[in-house]
Design a protein around this motif. Sequence first.
Motif, PDB file in Angstrom:
ATOM      1  N   GLY A 257     -37.346  33.387 -40.029  1.00  0.00           N
ATOM      2  CA  GLY A 257     -37.808  32.636 -38.492  1.00  0.00           C
ATOM      3  C   GLY A 257     -39.058  32.788 -38.301  1.00  0.00           C
ATOM      4  O   GLY A 257     -39.469  31.572 -37.547  1.00  0.00           O
ATOM      5  N   ASN A 258     -39.815  33.315 -38.754  1.00  0.00           N
ATOM      6  CA  ASN A 258     -41.210  33.209 -38.697  1.00  0.00           C
ATOM      7  C   ASN A 258     -42.103  32.105 -39.388  1.00  0.00           C
ATOM      8  O   ASN A 258     -43.267  31.656 -39.201  1.00  0.00           O
ATOM      9  CB  ASN A 258     -42.134  34.712 -38.863  1.00  0.00           C
ATOM     10  CG  ASN A 258     -42.206  35.445 -37.692  1.00  0.00           C
ATOM     11  OD1 ASN A 258     -42.065  35.019 -36.604  1.00  0.00           O
ATOM     12  ND2 ASN A 258     -41.693  36.809 -38.103  1.00  0.00           N
TER      13      ASN A 258
ATOM     14  N   GLY B  56     -35.076  35.820 -36.451  1.00  0.00           N
ATOM     15  CA  GLY B  56     -35.460  36.958 -35.427  1.00  0.00           C
ATOM     16  C   GLY B  56     -36.116  36.508 -34.075  1.00  0.00           C
ATOM     17  O   GLY B  56     -35.817  36.510 -32.920  1.00  0.00           O
TER      18      GLY B  56
ATOM     19  N   ILE C 116     -33.895  34.393 -31.908  1.00  0.00           N
ATOM     20  CA  ILE C 116     -32.943  35.539 -31.192  1.00  0.00           C
ATOM     21  C   ILE C 116     -33.612  36.032 -30.017  1.00  0.00           C
ATOM     22  O   ILE C 116     -33.230  36.006 -28.870  1.00  0.00           O
ATOM     23  CB  ILE C 116     -32.437  36.604 -31.979  1.00  0.00           C
ATOM     24  CG1 ILE C 116     -31.659  36.045 -33.337  1.00  0.00           C
ATOM     25  CG2 ILE C 116     -31.577  37.650 -31.368  1.00  0.00           C
ATOM     26  CD1 ILE C 116     -31.279  36.978 -34.486  1.00  0.00           C
TER      27      ILE C 116
ATOM     28  N   PHE D   5     -36.708  46.948 -31.780  1.00  0.00           N
ATOM     29  CA  PHE D   5     -36.934  47.068 -33.423  1.00  0.00           C
ATOM     30  C   PHE D   5     -36.962  48.595 -33.774  1.00  0.00           C
ATOM     31  O   PHE D   5     -37.865  49.087 -33.124  1.00  0.00           O
ATOM     32  CB  PHE D   5     -37.498  46.228 -33.937  1.00  0.00           C
ATOM     33  CG  PHE D   5     -37.255  44.776 -34.059  1.00  0.00           C
ATOM     34  CD1 PHE D   5     -36.278  44.062 -35.001  1.00  0.00           C
ATOM     35  CD2 PHE D   5     -37.568  43.958 -33.090  1.00  0.00           C
ATOM     36  CE1 PHE D   5     -36.255  42.838 -34.876  1.00  0.00           C
ATOM     37  CE2 PHE D   5     -37.425  42.444 -32.702  1.00  0.00           C
ATOM     38  CZ  PHE D   5     -36.539  42.017 -33.849  1.00  0.00           C
TER      39      PHE D   5
ATOM     40  N   MET E 148     -35.426  46.877 -37.986  1.00  0.00           N
ATOM     41  CA  MET E 148     -34.213  46.235 -37.473  1.00  0.00           C
ATOM     42  C   MET E 148     -33.989  46.183 -36.161  1.00  0.00           C
ATOM     43  O   MET E 148     -34.306  47.103 -35.172  1.00  0.00           O
ATOM     44  CB  MET E 148     -33.037  47.610 -38.096  1.00  0.00           C
ATOM     45  CG  MET E 148     -32.898  47.773 -39.556  1.00  0.00           C
ATOM     46  SD  MET E 148     -32.476  46.283 -40.558  1.00  0.00           S
ATOM     47  CE  MET E 148     -33.169  46.883 -42.037  1.00  0.00           C
TER      48      MET E 148
ATOM     49  N   LEU F 139     -28.063  32.656 -34.865  1.00  0.00           N
ATOM     50  CA  LEU F 139     -28.213  32.592 -36.325  1.00  0.00           C
ATOM     51  C   LEU F 139     -26.923  31.583 -36.746  1.00  0.00           C
ATOM     52  O   LEU F 139     -27.252  30.492 -37.635  1.00  0.00           O
ATOM     53  CB  LEU F 139     -27.950  33.985 -36.771  1.00  0.00           C
ATOM     54  CG  LEU F 139     -29.115  34.824 -36.782  1.00  0.00           C
ATOM     55  CD1 LEU F 139     -28.646  36.172 -37.484  1.00  0.00           C
ATOM     56  CD2 LEU F 139     -30.398  34.339 -36.995  1.00  0.00           C
TER      57      LEU F 139
HETATM   58  C1  LIG Z   1     -30.813  43.937 -38.133  1.00  0.00           C
HETATM   59  C2  LIG Z   1     -31.619  42.882 -38.093  1.00  0.00           C
HETATM   60  O1  LIG Z   1     -32.889  43.281 -37.577  1.00  0.00           O
HETATM   61  N1  LIG Z   1     -31.313  41.375 -38.019  1.00  0.00           N
HETATM   62  C3  LIG Z   1     -32.188  40.455 -37.973  1.00  0.00           C
HETATM   63  C4  LIG Z   1     -31.573  39.125 -38.328  1.00  0.00           C
HETATM   64  C5  LIG Z   1     -32.206  37.788 -38.319  1.00  0.00           C
HETATM   65  C6  LIG Z   1     -33.645  38.177 -39.337  1.00  0.00           C
HETATM   66  O2  LIG Z   1     -33.523  39.021 -40.177  1.00  0.00           O
HETATM   67  O3  LIG Z   1     -34.575  37.300 -39.323  1.00  0.00           O
HETATM   68  P1  LIG Z   1     -35.776  36.957 -39.788  1.00  0.00           P
HETATM   69  O4  LIG Z   1     -35.913  36.976 -41.330  1.00  0.00           O
HETATM   70  O5  LIG Z   1     -36.627  35.918 -38.999  1.00  0.00           O
HETATM   71  O6  LIG Z   1     -36.619  38.294 -39.480  1.00  0.00           O
HETATM   72  C7  LIG Z   1     -32.499  40.123 -36.263  1.00  0.00           C
HETATM   73  O7  LIG Z   1     -31.636  40.588 -35.478  1.00  0.00           O
HETATM   74  O8  LIG Z   1     -33.425  39.883 -36.134  1.00  0.00           O
END
Ligand SMILES: CC(=O)N[C@@H](CCC(=O)OP(=O)(O)O)C(=O)O
Length: 294
Positions: free
Chosen positions: A34-35, A67, A70, A83, A87, A102
């Motif tokens: 996402g970044n 991320g 969200i 976090f 996580m 997502l």
């Molecule tokens: C459990 C957990 O942390 N899930 C991540 C899933 C999305 C993710 O991994 O996004 P990036 O690759 O952009 O960090 C979240 O909720 O942000």
Amino acid sequence: MDQTAAIHAADVLIEALPYIQRFAGKTIVIKYGGNAMVDDRLKRSFARDIVLMKHVGINPVVVHGGGPQIGRLLERLGKESRFIGGMRVTDTETMDVVEMVLGGLVNKEIVSLINQQGGRAVGLTGKDGGLIRARKLQRTALDSLTDEDIIDLGQVGEVSSIDPAVVHMLDSGDFIPVIAPIGVGEDGDAYNINADLVAGKIAAILGADKLILLTNTRGVLDTEGTLLTAVSAREVAALIADGTIHGGMLPKVECALDAVNSGVKTATIVDGRVEHAVLMELFTDQGVGTQIRS
Ligand SMILES: CC(=O)N[C@@H](CCC(=O)OP(=O)(O)O)C(=O)O
Ligand SMILES: Nc1ncnc2c1ncn2[C@@H]1O[C@H](COP(=O)(O)OP(=O)(O)O)[C@@H](O)[C@H]1O
């Protein structure tokens, strides 16, 4: 184009030729963080890279995060993101937002970008075709937790198994799979899984040649901010132990190690904020980012 520029363009293509030959017919998993989805120009350049890969005979499989996206929607809804060990603490309400962002917004944006560049992308979550089976992440799986941090992470999952049938079907039909990291539990419940961990497991089960993790740093940096071009499992353990690798970089190095230990030839963490980062990693002699060695 003047002649010098034309010769340069030809040189670039010739430099790429051995790599194109080496990767033809191979699967490459690209984790699009996402970044790294910074602006429209970069997103288009990413989509073009994926389409080019497909056209030269590689099977790209995209696993994406989201991320920050969200986090932004949660903020608009007045909910704070929290976090632990990289996580997101995911209660039921947060899970709904995770699935919407997502599986909906981010997944369809990537699908649409690839299709605009002439590819044929199909978006999936781990629920589709029973692709990603998940179970609740047990707290002990997070090595970095201290006693004070021990709280329930809610619907955060870990991969229990992957059924790659739907991915094989899409590959064989010349489609490009674009996968959101949502798993399905035995009870049919959705689980929020860190996208790096999903990418690593998918790369392993597909017997991918390469796992490329696109993020918002140049790769793994040491305490002085210098790029480490290659790190071994032992070096990673030391960098985690002294705190040099922390936060969002933890699942990244862990999944990269997991992938190379499971037969993926190389796993590389690269800077997704640079245009054509994927092509530079794949098709140039110098490569970019940090390579993780078993
Ligand atoms: C459990 C957990 O942390 N899930 C991540 C899933 C999305 C993710 O991994 O996004 P990036 O690759 O952009 O960090 C979240 O909720 O942000
Ligand atoms: N040693 C390190 N080298 C580089 N980045 C690190 C390191 N340790 C922690 N990080 C953090 O990890 C972040 C990348 O993880 P994350 O934010 O989860 O990205 P993504 O959304 O791409 O998964 C970096 O922006 C940086 O803040």
